[in-house]
Design a protein around this motif. Structure first.
Motif, PDB file in Angstrom:
ATOM      1  N   UNK A   1      91.619  83.124  63.331  1.00  0.00           N
ATOM      2  CA  UNK A   1      92.389  82.478  62.260  1.00  0.00           C
ATOM      3  C   UNK A   1      93.109  83.523  61.411  1.00  0.00           C
ATOM      4  N   UNK A   2      94.303  83.184  60.955  1.00  0.00           N
ATOM      5  CA  UNK A   2      95.096  84.077  60.119  1.00  0.00           C
ATOM      6  C   UNK A   2      94.888  83.677  58.663  1.00  0.00           C
ATOM      7  N   UNK A   3      94.566  84.660  57.852  1.00  0.00           N
ATOM      8  CA  UNK A   3      94.368  84.407  56.425  1.00  0.00           C
ATOM      9  C   UNK A   3      95.641  84.779  55.673  1.00  0.00           C
ATOM     10  N   UNK A   4      96.054  83.902  54.774  1.00  0.00           N
ATOM     11  CA  UNK A   4      97.247  84.139  53.962  1.00  0.00           C
ATOM     12  C   UNK A   4      96.871  84.324  52.507  1.00  0.00           C
ATOM     13  N   UNK A   5      97.848  84.245  51.633  1.00  0.00           N
ATOM     14  CA  UNK A   5      97.629  84.433  50.197  1.00  0.00           C
ATOM     15  C   UNK A   5      96.783  83.324  49.571  1.00  0.00           C
ATOM     16  N   UNK A   6      96.754  82.144  50.196  1.00  0.00           N
ATOM     17  CA  UNK A   6      96.094  80.987  49.601  1.00  0.00           C
ATOM     18  C   UNK A   6      94.886  80.506  50.406  1.00  0.00           C
TER      19      UNK A   6
ATOM     20  N   UNK B   1     108.850  69.994  47.552  1.00  0.00           N
ATOM     21  CA  UNK B   1     109.982  70.312  46.672  1.00  0.00           C
ATOM     22  C   UNK B   1     109.757  69.731  45.281  1.00  0.00           C
ATOM     23  N   UNK B   2     109.312  68.466  45.225  1.00  0.00           N
ATOM     24  CA  UNK B   2     109.063  67.822  43.929  1.00  0.00           C
ATOM     25  C   UNK B   2     108.008  68.591  43.133  1.00  0.00           C
ATOM     26  N   UNK B   3     106.928  68.956  43.803  1.00  0.00           N
ATOM     27  CA  UNK B   3     105.853  69.656  43.109  1.00  0.00           C
ATOM     28  C   UNK B   3     106.308  71.040  42.656  1.00  0.00           C
ATOM     29  N   UNK B   4     107.095  71.713  43.477  1.00  0.00           N
ATOM     30  CA  UNK B   4     107.587  73.038  43.067  1.00  0.00           C
ATOM     31  C   UNK B   4     108.513  72.929  41.852  1.00  0.00           C
ATOM     32  N   UNK B   5     109.290  71.865  41.778  1.00  0.00           N
ATOM     33  CA  UNK B   5     110.176  71.647  40.629  1.00  0.00           C
ATOM     34  C   UNK B   5     109.370  71.326  39.367  1.00  0.00           C
ATOM     35  N   UNK B   6     108.278  70.590  39.546  1.00  0.00           N
ATOM     36  CA  UNK B   6     107.449  70.216  38.403  1.00  0.00           C
ATOM     37  C   UNK B   6     106.597  71.389  37.908  1.00  0.00           C
ATOM     38  N   UNK B   7     106.024  72.120  38.852  1.00  0.00           N
ATOM     39  CA  UNK B   7     105.051  73.155  38.500  1.00  0.00           C
ATOM     40  C   UNK B   7     105.653  74.552  38.427  1.00  0.00           C
ATOM     41  N   UNK B   8     106.847  74.706  38.947  1.00  0.00           N
ATOM     42  CA  UNK B   8     107.419  76.043  39.038  1.00  0.00           C
ATOM     43  C   UNK B   8     106.989  76.655  40.365  1.00  0.00           C
ATOM     44  N   UNK B   9     107.532  77.781  40.681  1.00  0.00           N
ATOM     45  CA  UNK B   9     107.207  78.385  41.963  1.00  0.00           C
ATOM     46  C   UNK B   9     108.168  77.905  43.026  1.00  0.00           C
ATOM     47  N   UNK B  10     107.947  78.381  44.218  1.00  0.00           N
ATOM     48  CA  UNK B  10     108.849  78.042  45.312  1.00  0.00           C
ATOM     49  C   UNK B  10     108.280  76.938  46.182  1.00  0.00           C
ATOM     50  N   UNK B  11     109.167  76.286  46.878  1.00  0.00           N
ATOM     51  CA  UNK B  11     108.764  75.242  47.812  1.00  0.00           C
ATOM     52  C   UNK B  11     107.898  75.848  48.924  1.00  0.00           C
ATOM     53  N   UNK B  12     108.233  77.061  49.346  1.00  0.00           N
ATOM     54  CA  UNK B  12     107.458  77.732  50.401  1.00  0.00           C
ATOM     55  C   UNK B  12     106.024  77.995  49.957  1.00  0.00           C
ATOM     56  N   UNK B  13     105.850  78.412  48.689  1.00  0.00           N
ATOM     57  CA  UNK B  13     104.496  78.635  48.174  1.00  0.00           C
ATOM     58  C   UNK B  13     103.692  77.334  48.172  1.00  0.00           C
TER      59      UNK B  13
END
Length: 136
Positions: free
Chosen positions: A96-101, A60-72
């Motif tokens: 293995x499942x590959x995601x966006x990242x 949550x802290x990083x998403x607030x600092x960097x923008x974007x969502x907590x889920x990302x």
């Protein structure tokens, strides 16, 4: 005589450093009736709510600092943690499942103590790589 070690994954091999001990146990066991008993059980160290909550707070802290969502941020951290040894999420076929990242990690609710530590380390790495500092 008895021995114990932890193996990651289903591809079992005697870990480096345990070969001589394994051979000694095997030799002693085979002197009896020629059979040995092998027990396989999960090495599950339940996570604590504190560790899991801390991972979510850092995301949550990083998403607030960097923008974007907590889920990302969570998904990015899990993908980075996979490179550190965090378990990958797999489909029904065991692939293995590959995601966006990158490869997706298992849900944090299923992570044990050591795995939560990898998630926390991954969030700190993400922050640092992008010029942010997360205070404890």
């Amino acid at each position: 005589m008895k021995m114990s070690f932890v193996v990651h994954g289903g591809d079992f091999r005697v870990p480096a450093g345990y070969e001589a001990e394994f051979e000694a146990v095997l030799a002693k066991a085979l002197k009896g009736d020629g059979t040995i008993k092998v027990t396989i059980e999960p090495n599950y160290q339940k996570r604590t709510l504190k560790e899991n909550a801390y991972f979510h707070v850092l995301c949550k802290r990083l998403s607030e600092m960097a923008g974007g969502t907590q889920e990302d941020i969570k998904e990015m951290a899990k993908a980075k943690a996979v490179h550190l040894g965090y378990p990958m999420e797999k489909d029904k076929s065991g692939n293995p499942i590959k995601g966006d990242y990158g490869f997706k990690g298992i849900p944090s609710s299923e992570a044990n103590i050591g795995e939560c530590a990898l998630l926390i380390e991954a969030v700190h790495m993400l922050a640092s790589e992008n010029g942010y500092y997360l205070e404890d």
